[in-house]
Design an enzyme around this catalytic site. Structure first.
Site, PDB file in Angstrom:
ATOM      1  CG  HIS A   8     -31.797 -25.329 -33.859  1.00 43.95           C
ATOM      2  ND1 HIS A   8     -31.747 -26.547 -33.201  1.00 43.95           N
ATOM      3  CD2 HIS A   8     -30.929 -24.520 -33.208  1.00 43.95           C
ATOM      4  CE1 HIS A   8     -30.883 -26.466 -32.192  1.00 43.95           C
ATOM      5  NE2 HIS A   8     -30.381 -25.244 -32.177  1.00 43.95           N
ATOM      6  NE  ARG A  61     -35.943 -33.161 -41.140  1.00 43.08           N
ATOM      7  CZ  ARG A  61     -35.094 -32.417 -40.441  1.00 43.08           C
ATOM      8  NH1 ARG A  61     -33.824 -32.327 -40.818  1.00 43.08           N
ATOM      9  NH2 ARG A  61     -35.483 -31.772 -39.360  1.00 43.08           N
ATOM     10  CG  ASN A 115     -36.760 -36.908 -22.810  1.00 45.36           C
ATOM     11  OD1 ASN A 115     -37.003 -37.935 -23.426  1.00 45.36           O
ATOM     12  ND2 ASN A 115     -35.856 -36.030 -23.213  1.00 45.36           N
ATOM     13  CG  LEU A 116     -40.500 -41.335 -24.735  1.00 46.52           C
ATOM     14  CD1 LEU A 116     -40.129 -42.109 -25.988  1.00 46.52           C
ATOM     15  CD2 LEU A 116     -41.544 -42.100 -23.931  1.00 46.52           C
ATOM     16  CE1 TYR A 119     -32.799 -29.686 -42.676  1.00 44.84           C
ATOM     17  CE2 TYR A 119     -30.924 -29.982 -44.154  1.00 44.84           C
ATOM     18  CZ  TYR A 119     -31.431 -29.840 -42.874  1.00 44.84           C
ATOM     19  OH  TYR A 119     -30.603 -29.862 -41.785  1.00 44.84           O
ATOM     20  CG  ASP A 139     -42.137 -29.623 -36.086  1.00 42.79           C
ATOM     21  OD1 ASP A 139     -42.830 -28.769 -35.496  1.00 42.79           O
ATOM     22  OD2 ASP A 139     -41.589 -30.566 -35.476  1.00 42.79           O
ATOM     23  N   GLY A 187     -38.868 -33.203 -24.464  1.00 40.65           N
ATOM     24  CA  GLY A 187     -38.526 -33.998 -25.644  1.00 40.65           C
ATOM     25  C   GLY A 187     -37.261 -33.573 -26.353  1.00 40.65           C
ATOM     26  CB  THR A 188     -34.646 -31.380 -26.168  1.00 40.11           C
ATOM     27  OG1 THR A 188     -33.319 -31.166 -26.653  1.00 40.11           O
ATOM     28  CG2 THR A 188     -34.815 -30.767 -24.793  1.00 40.11           C
ATOM     29  CB  SER A 189     -31.106 -35.759 -26.721  1.00 42.80           C
ATOM     30  OG  SER A 189     -30.552 -34.877 -27.672  1.00 42.80           O
TER      31      SER A 189
HETATM   32  C1  BJW Z   1     -39.635 -38.115 -26.462  1.00 44.05           C
HETATM   33  C2  BJW Z   1     -40.556 -38.815 -27.215  1.00 44.05           C
HETATM   34  C3  BJW Z   1     -41.871 -38.698 -26.814  1.00 44.05           C
HETATM   35  C4  BJW Z   1     -38.657 -39.200 -28.090  1.00 44.05           C
HETATM   36  N1  BJW Z   1     -42.188 -37.952 -25.759  1.00 44.05           N
HETATM   37  N2  BJW Z   1     -39.959 -37.359 -25.418  1.00 44.05           N
HETATM   38  C5  BJW Z   1     -20.376 -26.162 -26.297  1.00 44.05           C
HETATM   39  C6  BJW Z   1     -19.899 -27.422 -25.990  1.00 44.05           C
HETATM   40  C7  BJW Z   1     -19.782 -28.383 -26.986  1.00 44.05           C
HETATM   41  C8  BJW Z   1     -20.148 -28.099 -28.302  1.00 44.05           C
HETATM   42  C9  BJW Z   1     -20.611 -26.853 -28.613  1.00 44.05           C
HETATM   43  C10 BJW Z   1     -20.712 -25.910 -27.617  1.00 44.05           C
HETATM   44  N3  BJW Z   1     -21.225 -24.780 -28.188  1.00 44.05           N
HETATM   45  C11 BJW Z   1     -21.423 -25.012 -29.498  1.00 44.05           C
HETATM   46  C12 BJW Z   1     -21.057 -26.255 -29.800  1.00 44.05           C
HETATM   47  C13 BJW Z   1     -21.111 -26.859 -31.153  1.00 44.05           C
HETATM   48  C14 BJW Z   1     -22.474 -27.364 -31.561  1.00 44.05           C
HETATM   49  C15 BJW Z   1     -22.903 -28.482 -30.617  1.00 44.05           C
HETATM   50  O1  BJW Z   1     -23.727 -28.334 -29.753  1.00 44.05           O
HETATM   51  N4  BJW Z   1     -22.368 -29.667 -30.812  1.00 44.05           N
HETATM   52  C16 BJW Z   1     -22.767 -30.803 -29.964  1.00 44.05           C
HETATM   53  C17 BJW Z   1     -23.271 -31.938 -30.847  1.00 44.05           C
HETATM   54  C18 BJW Z   1     -21.633 -31.184 -29.071  1.00 44.05           C
HETATM   55  N5  BJW Z   1     -23.493 -26.318 -31.596  1.00 44.05           N
HETATM   56  C19 BJW Z   1     -23.607 -25.485 -32.628  1.00 44.05           C
HETATM   57  O2  BJW Z   1     -22.834 -25.518 -33.573  1.00 44.05           O
HETATM   58  C20 BJW Z   1     -24.716 -24.466 -32.584  1.00 44.05           C
HETATM   59  N6  BJW Z   1     -24.215 -23.152 -32.821  1.00 44.05           N
HETATM   60  C21 BJW Z   1     -23.535 -22.486 -31.899  1.00 44.05           C
HETATM   61  O3  BJW Z   1     -23.339 -22.951 -30.799  1.00 44.05           O
HETATM   62  O4  BJW Z   1     -23.120 -21.219 -32.288  1.00 44.05           O
HETATM   63  C22 BJW Z   1     -22.241 -20.486 -31.389  1.00 44.05           C
HETATM   64  C23 BJW Z   1     -22.897 -19.973 -30.154  1.00 44.05           C
HETATM   65  C24 BJW Z   1     -22.182 -19.980 -28.955  1.00 44.05           C
HETATM   66  C25 BJW Z   1     -22.754 -19.487 -27.796  1.00 44.05           C
HETATM   67  C26 BJW Z   1     -24.032 -18.947 -27.816  1.00 44.05           C
HETATM   68  C27 BJW Z   1     -24.722 -18.926 -29.004  1.00 44.05           C
HETATM   69  C28 BJW Z   1     -24.155 -19.468 -30.163  1.00 44.05           C
HETATM   70  C29 BJW Z   1     -25.767 -24.738 -33.655  1.00 44.05           C
HETATM   71  C30 BJW Z   1     -26.505 -25.995 -33.413  1.00 44.05           C
HETATM   72  C31 BJW Z   1     -27.456 -26.278 -34.576  1.00 44.05           C
HETATM   73  C32 BJW Z   1     -28.169 -27.605 -34.434  1.00 44.05           C
HETATM   74  N7  BJW Z   1     -28.876 -27.895 -35.640  1.00 44.05           N
HETATM   75  C33 BJW Z   1     -29.703 -29.082 -35.712  1.00 44.05           C
HETATM   76  C34 BJW Z   1     -30.206 -29.257 -37.164  1.00 44.05           C
HETATM   77  C35 BJW Z   1     -31.298 -28.203 -37.467  1.00 44.05           C
HETATM   78  C36 BJW Z   1     -31.887 -28.411 -38.820  1.00 44.05           C
HETATM   79  C37 BJW Z   1     -32.592 -29.743 -38.945  1.00 44.05           C
HETATM   80  O5  BJW Z   1     -33.642 -29.961 -38.283  1.00 44.05           O
HETATM   81  O6  BJW Z   1     -32.103 -30.592 -39.703  1.00 44.05           O
HETATM   82  O7  BJW Z   1     -30.823 -28.974 -34.808  1.00 44.05           O
HETATM   83  S1  BJW Z   1     -28.874 -30.540 -35.108  1.00 44.05           S
HETATM   84  C38 BJW Z   1     -30.318 -31.300 -34.416  1.00 44.05           C
HETATM   85  O8  BJW Z   1     -30.145 -31.458 -32.983  1.00 44.05           O
HETATM   86  C39 BJW Z   1     -31.446 -30.272 -34.616  1.00 44.05           C
HETATM   87  C40 BJW Z   1     -32.153 -30.332 -33.282  1.00 44.05           C
HETATM   88  O9  BJW Z   1     -32.892 -29.143 -33.085  1.00 44.05           O
HETATM   89  C41 BJW Z   1     -31.032 -30.524 -32.304  1.00 44.05           C
HETATM   90  C42 BJW Z   1     -31.438 -31.103 -30.967  1.00 44.05           C
HETATM   91  O10 BJW Z   1     -32.021 -32.370 -31.140  1.00 44.05           O
HETATM   92  P1  BJW Z   1     -33.248 -32.795 -30.213  1.00 44.05           P
HETATM   93  O11 BJW Z   1     -34.447 -31.998 -30.542  1.00 44.05           O
HETATM   94  O12 BJW Z   1     -32.835 -32.792 -28.800  1.00 44.05           O
HETATM   95  O13 BJW Z   1     -33.540 -34.283 -30.763  1.00 44.05           O
HETATM   96  P2  BJW Z   1     -32.857 -35.667 -30.324  1.00 44.05           P
HETATM   97  O14 BJW Z   1     -33.174 -36.651 -31.366  1.00 44.05           O
HETATM   98  O15 BJW Z   1     -31.448 -35.485 -29.968  1.00 44.05           O
HETATM   99  O16 BJW Z   1     -33.617 -36.046 -28.958  1.00 44.05           O
HETATM  100  C43 BJW Z   1     -34.981 -36.406 -28.955  1.00 44.05           C
HETATM  101  C44 BJW Z   1     -35.431 -36.520 -27.503  1.00 44.05           C
HETATM  102  O17 BJW Z   1     -36.831 -36.745 -27.497  1.00 44.05           O
HETATM  103  C45 BJW Z   1     -34.793 -37.686 -26.745  1.00 44.05           C
HETATM  104  O18 BJW Z   1     -34.356 -37.202 -25.484  1.00 44.05           O
HETATM  105  C46 BJW Z   1     -35.921 -38.691 -26.561  1.00 44.05           C
HETATM  106  O19 BJW Z   1     -35.849 -39.413 -25.334  1.00 44.05           O
HETATM  107  C47 BJW Z   1     -37.118 -37.775 -26.561  1.00 44.05           C
HETATM  108  N8  BJW Z   1     -38.357 -38.389 -27.034  1.00 44.05           N
HETATM  109  N9  BJW Z   1     -39.855 -39.514 -28.220  1.00 44.05           N
HETATM  110  C48 BJW Z   1     -41.173 -37.339 -25.085  1.00 44.05           C
HETATM  111  N10 BJW Z   1     -42.842 -39.405 -27.473  1.00 44.05           N
END
Ligand code: BJW
Length: 227
Positions: free
Chosen positions: A105, A55, A197-198, A52, A90, A171-173
């Site tokens: 987050h 970053r 999204n891309l 971190y 960010d 821009g989220t997966s």
């Molecule tokens: C472009 C581009 C360009 C590129 N133009 N586009 C239900 C089912 C299964 C699992 C679970 C569930 N509920 C909970 C879970 C467990 C877990 C989870 O989801 N696990 C999965 C992996 C299966 N979730 C949790 O534990 C969460 N907590 C929780 O659920 O608590 C209980 C609760 C229950 C009910 C209600 C409420 C709460 C917490 C999740 C915390 C995630 N933390 C992170 C790290 C944060 C700190 C850090 O930054 O280091 O968050 S993980 C990471 O992933 C980060 C991101 O915010 C998050 C999402 O990633 P994102 O932004 O989508 O990025 P990428 O890389 O995945 O995608 C990029 C996209 O951009 C792609 O699509 C590209 O195509 C696109 N792109 N360039 C447009 N130029």
């Protein structure tokens, strides 16, 4: 019209911040569970702080892009009828001009004291264990939401999702919950759904999709909205 916009790492990619899951992303070749869980932090705080701290340093060197700026223009027009929810830690939405950003987050530039529970704006390293400005304990951690932790402010996000006319994912997966379920809440409420999204992803089956870079698609969409 009430609009909820959800952004992910893709909106900041063209500013120079790597995404998580794309090729050359933050997690390429790494197990996220070694840096993005409370268990990982307990087991190896130095590693997690380094991840971190680096970053936070990079963030100081990048600038918001045309997509962040376009969403700020949309906010000026829609006011409180827009909820901008970002999964990003960010601050590029704020630096791009958005006034009200919901950080689901957490924020890279915030430190959370695990001793006194206070939060502090933070732009320096945490790896050298600085004392908490409030209680003096060296117990600060990045104020971000790791797997297994509760995302911030879910009640207000749910309320907006159940009351919106349009939900837009940018821009989220769409693989991390609960954010991955927002499109379904919006559909359940009868809202229109749009994805910018891309590349196609799990959200694409449930939304009108515009494929392309955020710096082109987001300003174009915002201009349509403003017209
Ligand atoms: C472009 C581009 C360009 C590129 N133009 N586009 C239900 C089912 C299964 C699992 C679970 C569930 N509920 C909970 C879970 C467990 C877990 C989870 O989801 N696990 C999965 C992996 C299966 N979730 C949790 O534990 C969460 N907590 C929780 O659920 O608590 C209980 C609760 C229950 C009910 C209600 C409420 C709460 C917490 C999740 C915390 C995630 N933390 C992170 C790290 C944060 C700190 C850090 O930054 O280091 O968050 S993980 C990471 O992933 C980060 C991101 O915010 C998050 C999402 O990633 P994102 O932004 O989508 O990025 P990428 O890389 O995945 O995608 C990029 C996209 O951009 C792609 O699509 C590209 O195509 C696109 N792109 N360039 C447009 N130029």
């Amino acid at each position: 019209m009430k609009v909820v916009v959800l952004t992910g790492a893709g909106i900041s990619a063209e500013s120079g911040l790597p995404t998580f899951r794309d090729a050359a992303g933050l997690w390429e070749g790494h197990d996220p569970m070694t840096v993005a869980t409370p268990e990982a932090f307990a087991a190896d705080p130095d590693l997690v702080h380094r991840f971190y701290d680096e970053r936070r340093e990079v963030l100081a060197r990048v600038q918001p892009n045309a997509a962040h700026q376009a969403l700020a223009r949309l906010e000026q027009h829609l006011g409180e009828d827009l909820l901008l929810v970002t999964q990003n830690v960010d601050d590029l939405h704020e630096r791009g001009g958005s006034q009200r950003v919901h950080h689901l987050h957490g924020r890279l530039r915030s430190a959370w004291c695990t001793s006194c529970d206070r939060r502090h704006d933070w732009s320096n390293s945490l790896g050298d264990r600085p004392p908490c400005p409030a209680c003096g304990q060296p117990a600060l951690r990045p104020d971000v939401v790791w797997f297994g932790e509760m995302p911030y402010g879910m009640d207000s996000v749910h309320a907006a999702l159940f009351d919106c006319d349009l939900f837009v994912a940018i821009g989220t997966s769409g693989v991390v919950y609960p954010a991955a379920a927002f499109v379904h809440y919006a559909i359940g409420n009868g809202a229109d759904t749009l994805e910018l999204n891309l590349a196609p992803d799990p959200v694409s089956d449930f939304a009108q999709v515009r494929q392309g870079p955020a710096t082109e698609n987001v300003p174009a969409w915002v201009e349509e909205m403003l017209r």
